[in-house]
Each structure stands twice: as C-alpha cells, then as structure tokens.
Design a protein around this motif. Structure first.
Motif, PDB file in Angstrom:
ATOM      1  N   ALA A   7       5.519  -2.175   2.660  1.00 48.29           N
ATOM      2  CA  ALA A   7       5.470  -1.604   4.016  1.00 48.29           C
ATOM      3  C   ALA A   7       4.423  -0.486   4.078  1.00 48.29           C
ATOM      4  CB  ALA A   7       6.843  -1.074   4.409  1.00 48.29           C
ATOM      5  N   TRP A   8       4.405   0.361   3.052  1.00 54.01           N
ATOM      6  CA  TRP A   8       3.422   1.449   3.018  1.00 54.01           C
ATOM      7  C   TRP A   8       2.001   0.877   2.998  1.00 54.01           C
ATOM      8  CZ3 TRP A   8      -0.403   2.577  -0.504  1.00 54.01           C
ATOM      9  CH2 TRP A   8      -1.064   3.787  -0.301  1.00 54.01           C
ATOM     10  N   THR A  10       0.920  -2.060   3.976  1.00 55.43           N
ATOM     11  CA  THR A  10       0.621  -2.711   5.252  1.00 55.43           C
ATOM     12  C   THR A  10       0.220  -1.677   6.298  1.00 55.43           C
ATOM     13  OG1 THR A  10       2.134  -4.509   4.736  1.00 55.43           O
ATOM     14  CG2 THR A  10       1.552  -4.227   7.053  1.00 55.43           C
ATOM     15  N   THR A  11       0.965  -0.592   6.377  1.00 53.92           N
ATOM     16  CA  THR A  11       0.638   0.486   7.318  1.00 53.92           C
ATOM     17  C   THR A  11      -0.716   1.106   6.975  1.00 53.92           C
ATOM     18  OG1 THR A  11       2.967   0.955   7.686  1.00 53.92           O
ATOM     19  CG2 THR A  11       1.407   2.716   8.241  1.00 53.92           C
ATOM     20  N   PHE A  12      -0.953   1.354   5.691  1.00 54.57           N
ATOM     21  CA  PHE A  12      -2.228   1.925   5.255  1.00 54.57           C
ATOM     22  C   PHE A  12      -3.391   1.031   5.686  1.00 54.57           C
ATOM     23  CE2 PHE A  12      -5.642   1.773   2.103  1.00 54.57           C
ATOM     24  CZ  PHE A  12      -6.135   3.065   2.204  1.00 54.57           C
ATOM     25  N   ARG A  14      -3.491  -1.303   8.034  1.00 55.15           N
ATOM     26  CA  ARG A  14      -3.614  -1.360   9.499  1.00 55.15           C
ATOM     27  C   ARG A  14      -4.338  -0.123  10.012  1.00 55.15           C
ATOM     28  NH1 ARG A  14       1.388  -1.330  10.788  1.00 55.15           N
ATOM     29  NH2 ARG A  14       1.473   0.845  11.355  1.00 55.15           N
ATOM     30  N   GLU A  15      -3.935   1.056   9.556  1.00 56.45           N
ATOM     31  CA  GLU A  15      -4.575   2.298  10.010  1.00 56.45           C
ATOM     32  C   GLU A  15      -6.014   2.401   9.524  1.00 56.45           C
ATOM     33  OE1 GLU A  15      -1.898   5.372   8.712  1.00 56.45           O
ATOM     34  OE2 GLU A  15      -0.389   4.831  10.221  1.00 56.45           O
ATOM     35  N   ARG A  16      -6.269   1.972   8.305  1.00 57.66           N
ATOM     36  CA  ARG A  16      -7.605   2.073   7.730  1.00 57.66           C
ATOM     37  C   ARG A  16      -8.605   1.191   8.474  1.00 57.66           C
ATOM     38  NH1 ARG A  16     -12.145   2.120   6.378  1.00 57.66           N
ATOM     39  NH2 ARG A  16     -13.048   2.308   4.325  1.00 57.66           N
ATOM     40  N   GLU A  18      -8.099  -0.395  11.656  1.00 52.53           N
ATOM     41  CA  GLU A  18      -7.845  -0.689  13.073  1.00 52.53           C
ATOM     42  C   GLU A  18      -9.097  -0.557  13.939  1.00 52.53           C
ATOM     43  OE1 GLU A  18      -4.738   1.764  14.598  1.00 52.53           O
ATOM     44  OE2 GLU A  18      -5.601   3.589  13.785  1.00 52.53           O
ATOM     45  N   ASN A  38       1.718 -10.426   5.487  1.00 50.86           N
ATOM     46  CA  ASN A  38       1.416  -9.223   6.261  1.00 50.86           C
ATOM     47  C   ASN A  38       0.100  -9.212   7.024  1.00 50.86           C
ATOM     48  OD1 ASN A  38       3.760  -7.478   5.428  1.00 50.86           O
ATOM     49  ND2 ASN A  38       2.942  -8.037   3.432  1.00 50.86           N
ATOM     50  N   LYS A  41      -0.150  -8.113  10.614  1.00 48.33           N
ATOM     51  CA  LYS A  41       0.131  -6.708  10.906  1.00 48.33           C
ATOM     52  C   LYS A  41      -1.082  -5.807  10.713  1.00 48.33           C
ATOM     53  CE  LYS A  41       4.794  -7.517   9.275  1.00 48.33           C
ATOM     54  NZ  LYS A  41       5.594  -7.469   8.059  1.00 48.33           N
ATOM     55  N   PHE A  42      -2.079  -6.255   9.922  1.00 47.40           N
ATOM     56  CA  PHE A  42      -3.225  -5.360   9.685  1.00 47.40           C
ATOM     57  C   PHE A  42      -4.590  -5.992   9.942  1.00 47.40           C
ATOM     58  CE2 PHE A  42      -2.230  -7.016   5.416  1.00 47.40           C
ATOM     59  CZ  PHE A  42      -3.478  -7.458   4.990  1.00 47.40           C
TER      60      PHE A  42
END
Length: 185
Positions: A7-8, A10-12, A14-16, A18, A38, A41-42
């Motif tokens: 999860a971490w 995937t979030t990283f 996506r933010e990196r 986007e 995933n 999601k990214f």
C-alpha cells in the motif's frame, strides 16, 4: 513485503508520477505480480514490459493483454550453467551453491536442489543458504580452488539485511578462490 508495504509503495508511485506518468513500466521478476495488482492505482494507461518472469509466475499472475515480456526458465538456466561449469572443469568433484534468505532466494534454492540432485553427474555439494552475508564471505574464502562455486541470488541474508544481487555477485565472484558462476540473469 506485505500488504502495508505494498500500500505504501502504491501510494508512493502514484504521488511520484501523477504529474509526469512514465512512458513504460519495466517489471523485473517479482515486480510483475505487484504491477498487475496495483498499476490501475498509479499508472493505469502506462504500458508494461516484464522481464525474467518464471513460467509459473506468469501462469499464476496472468497479466492482461496490454502487458508483454519475456519468460525465464530458472531450472533450464541452472542446468545450462552447470553444464558449462562441468565442461570447463571436468575433474571437479566439489560444488558450493550460494543463495540468500528472501522468498525469491528460497525459490532459487529449491530449484537448485532439484536440478543438482537430478543430474547424472553427482558432486559433493555444500549448500551455503540462509547465512549472514559475513558468514557467506567467510565460507567462500575457504572453498578449495578446484571446486565449482554456483552463485544464485542474495536479495536478503539471514539477518534480514537487504542486498542488490548484482552487487553481491560482483563482490563474491571476485572473492572466490575457485571458478565461480552466477546462475542468475
């Protein structure tokens, strides 16, 4: 590894990416299952090329049709590497096999045992598995010069320390008193 880390990550990702999505994702080895689960999601529209995926992983993950790449038969590659070593060192009787402690390292271990034990030519085999990196280095320094050293992967040692396998291979291959073969890509 694990759900929290996934999860971490995937979030990283996506933010990196986007604002500037990647042109392509190259998934090496065990990154393919993560990417299949995933990517939406990214980087949902980014093409994926996978490299060195085992036929078993490919069949289990079943990547969608917009993901393509190459398969890597670990058992065949190990067998070919041993055939090469035997041809270059026909009188050798001793084989030392090195691998780390991660889940991927353990898969290489299981495959190596199956391949080596199934070969017609039998070696006196020493398995240097699930040791600390320092202990691997120590054991390797004592290998007789007339042996074969077969290096698999070391992503993690027995203490939980992470490594980059190509860097470990570079170091261990230089340290080995006997001819050493890296059986990985």
């Amino acid at each position: 590894t694990g759900p929290a880390y996934e999860a971490w990550m995937t979030t990283f990702l996506r933010e990196r990416y986007e604002r500037t999505p990647p042109d392509v994702i190259v998934a090496l080895g065990d990154a393919l299952p993560f990417t299949v689960r995933n990517r939406d999601k990214f980087a949902p529209t980014t093409p994926v090329v996978f490299v060195a995926i085992s036929p078993e992983t490919h069949a289990t993950v079943r990547p969608p049709s917009d993901m393509t790449g190459t398969l890597f038969d670990t058992a065949q590659h190990l067998s070919n590497t041993l055939t090469l070593a035997e041809g270059l060192q026909p009188s050798t009787q001793r084989l030392f096999v090195i691998a780390g402690s991660s889940s991927l390292d353990r898969r290489w271990q299981a495959t190596a045992r199956r391949v080596i034990e199934g070969r017609k030519r039998k070696f006196e085999t020493t398995w240097l598995f699930d040791l600390s990196y320092d202990r691997i280095v120590e054991e390797l320094s004592r290998v007789p010069r007339d042996s074969i050293v077969l290096l698999l992967t070391v992503f993690e040692d027995a203490t939980g320390k992470s490594f980059i396998p190509v860097e470990v291979a570079e170091t261990l291959l230089k340290l080995s008193p006997a001819p050493a073969y890296a059986a990985t890509i």
